[in-house]
Motif scaffolding. Structure first.
Motif, PDB file in Angstrom:
ATOM      1  N   GLU A  67       0.827  -1.222   0.000  1.00 50.00           N
ATOM      2  CA  GLU A  67       0.000   0.000   0.000  1.00 50.00           C
ATOM      3  C   GLU A  67       0.859   1.270   0.000  1.00 50.00           C
ATOM      4  O   GLU A  67       0.345   2.368  -0.132  1.00 50.00           O
ATOM      5  CB  GLU A  67      -0.926   0.010   1.219  1.00 50.00           C
ATOM      6  N   GLU A  68       2.153   1.113   0.213  1.00 49.78           N
ATOM      7  CA  GLU A  68       3.052   2.272   0.337  1.00 49.78           C
ATOM      8  C   GLU A  68       4.032   2.366  -0.833  1.00 49.78           C
ATOM      9  O   GLU A  68       5.018   3.093  -0.755  1.00 49.78           O
ATOM     10  CB  GLU A  68       3.846   2.184   1.652  1.00 49.78           C
ATOM     11  N   ASP A  99      -1.430  -6.188  -2.320  1.00 49.99           N
ATOM     12  CA  ASP A  99      -2.662  -6.043  -1.555  1.00 49.99           C
ATOM     13  C   ASP A  99      -3.729  -5.426  -2.445  1.00 49.99           C
ATOM     14  O   ASP A  99      -3.666  -4.246  -2.759  1.00 49.99           O
ATOM     15  CB  ASP A  99      -2.413  -5.159  -0.319  1.00 49.99           C
ATOM     16  N   TYR A 100      -4.696  -6.258  -2.855  1.00 52.93           N
ATOM     17  CA  TYR A 100      -5.768  -5.757  -3.727  1.00 52.93           C
ATOM     18  C   TYR A 100      -7.032  -5.468  -2.921  1.00 52.93           C
ATOM     19  O   TYR A 100      -8.081  -5.208  -3.476  1.00 52.93           O
ATOM     20  CB  TYR A 100      -6.090  -6.776  -4.829  1.00 52.93           C
ATOM     21  N   TRP A 102      -7.622  -3.048  -0.361  1.00 52.45           N
ATOM     22  CA  TRP A 102      -7.973  -1.655  -0.122  1.00 52.45           C
ATOM     23  C   TRP A 102      -8.109  -0.840  -1.396  1.00 52.45           C
ATOM     24  O   TRP A 102      -9.020  -0.042  -1.546  1.00 52.45           O
ATOM     25  CB  TRP A 102      -6.923  -0.985   0.778  1.00 52.45           C
ATOM     26  N   ASP A 103      -7.166  -1.000  -2.290  1.00 51.37           N
ATOM     27  CA  ASP A 103      -7.099  -0.090  -3.424  1.00 51.37           C
ATOM     28  C   ASP A 103      -6.500  -0.842  -4.619  1.00 51.37           C
ATOM     29  O   ASP A 103      -5.341  -1.245  -4.580  1.00 51.37           O
ATOM     30  CB  ASP A 103      -6.190   1.097  -3.041  1.00 51.37           C
ATOM     31  N   LYS A 104      -7.319  -1.005  -5.651  1.00 48.03           N
ATOM     32  CA  LYS A 104      -6.833  -1.764  -6.806  1.00 48.03           C
ATOM     33  C   LYS A 104      -6.264  -0.834  -7.874  1.00 48.03           C
ATOM     34  O   LYS A 104      -5.848  -1.274  -8.936  1.00 48.03           O
ATOM     35  CB  LYS A 104      -7.965  -2.602  -7.398  1.00 48.03           C
ATOM     36  N   GLN A 110       2.278  -1.873  -7.821  1.00 49.14           N
ATOM     37  CA  GLN A 110       2.552  -2.831  -6.735  1.00 49.14           C
ATOM     38  C   GLN A 110       3.375  -4.011  -7.248  1.00 49.14           C
ATOM     39  O   GLN A 110       4.358  -4.417  -6.624  1.00 49.14           O
ATOM     40  CB  GLN A 110       1.242  -3.370  -6.144  1.00 49.14           C
TER      41      GLN A 110
END
Ligand code: NI
Length: 259
Positions: A67-68, A99-100, A102-104, A110
């Motif tokens: 996410e970062e 990580d799909y 929270w935010d795709k 990513q």
């Protein structure tokens, strides 16, 4: 239980809010728990570096969390390399992955940053601590394609038993945390009960996901004992055995760990 060490392979003990951090580290040490602290952003790799030097029995990973990944720059890998060279307590690359949930919207970025960090781990000959949420198939596919020589650990494993077996076939380790103690966590209990023990690692992912007796409260590294206890109960063996086997596994994965 007292003479057996447990390696907590993923703990953000540096992020505790309700619990005093020095006390949480001391609780872990008193309980013979060795803690490994992941990094999240391209900036906080420097914080991890400083934090783990303050305490005995605390190690770290450098890496940028999915996410970062927008914090990842051309300089990030050389910063990581610098830290690894001067701090032998950095024993892996993490947490990295996909990580799909929270935010795709930046899936491609990513993937790109995940691949760069896998290749970097290969160069440094360090293990990978991997975060994968709602991205299991892509994670495995990328690892198969790009990971040449680093041992991979799927942290807070949330897949099925079948998927765990598929990962283990590739030599990937399965790290289980507090979720295994949750009453409704059928899938994770099934994994804990049935995977070959040579691929099991333990963790807490504190301050999140406190195990059952403390569910909803702030988690801390020493609660990894409850994770070991639950897995032991599920398998009908002693907590000592789970502690011992998972620590032997961790020593194989983290060659630079000393305690
Ligand atoms: Ni984490």
């Amino acid at each position: 239980m007292n003479d057996i060490y447990i390696i907590n392979t993923h703990s953000h003990v540096n992020m505790l809010r309700e619990t005093n951090i020095d006390e949480a580290v001391q609780n872990a040490i008193d309980n013979k728990i060795v803690t490994i602290v992941p990094s999240s952003t391209a900036e906080d790799i420097f914080e991890t570096d400083k934090f783990i030097q303050k305490y005995n029995g605390v190690y770290g990973y450098v890496g940028v969390f999915p996410e970062e990944v927008k914090t990842f720059t051309d300089k990030t890998l050389s910063d990581m390399e610098e830290i690894i060279k001067h701090n032998p307590k950095i024993i892996g690359i993490g947490e990295v992955g996909l990580d799909y949930y929270w935010d795709k919207s930046f899936k491609e970025l990513q993937k790109e940053v995940f691949i760069k960090q896998i290749e970097f781990a290969n160069q440094m000959n360090l293990p990978l601590n991997i975060h994968s949420r709602e991205a299991h198939l892509d994670t495995l596919e990328i690892l198969k394609k790009y990971n040449k020589n680093s041992t991979a650990i799927l942290h807070c494993f949330s897949g099925s038993l079948e998927f765990a077996k598929e990962c283990i076939k590739e030599g990937i380790y399965i790290a289980l945390g507090g979720v295994v103690t949750f009453k409704n966590a059928k899938k994770t209990k099934d994994v804990a009960k049935n995977i070959p023990l040579e691929y099991l690692l333990l963790e807490t992912d504190d301050p999140y996901l406190a195990p059952a007796p403390f569910r909803g409260k702030e988690n801390q590294p020493m609660y990894v004992k409850y994770v070991a206890e639950e897995i032991a109960n599920l398998r009908g063996i002693s907590t000592e055995e789970i502690a011992q086997i998972s620590t032997e596994n961790a020593k194989k994965v983290f060659k630079n760990i000393e305690f």
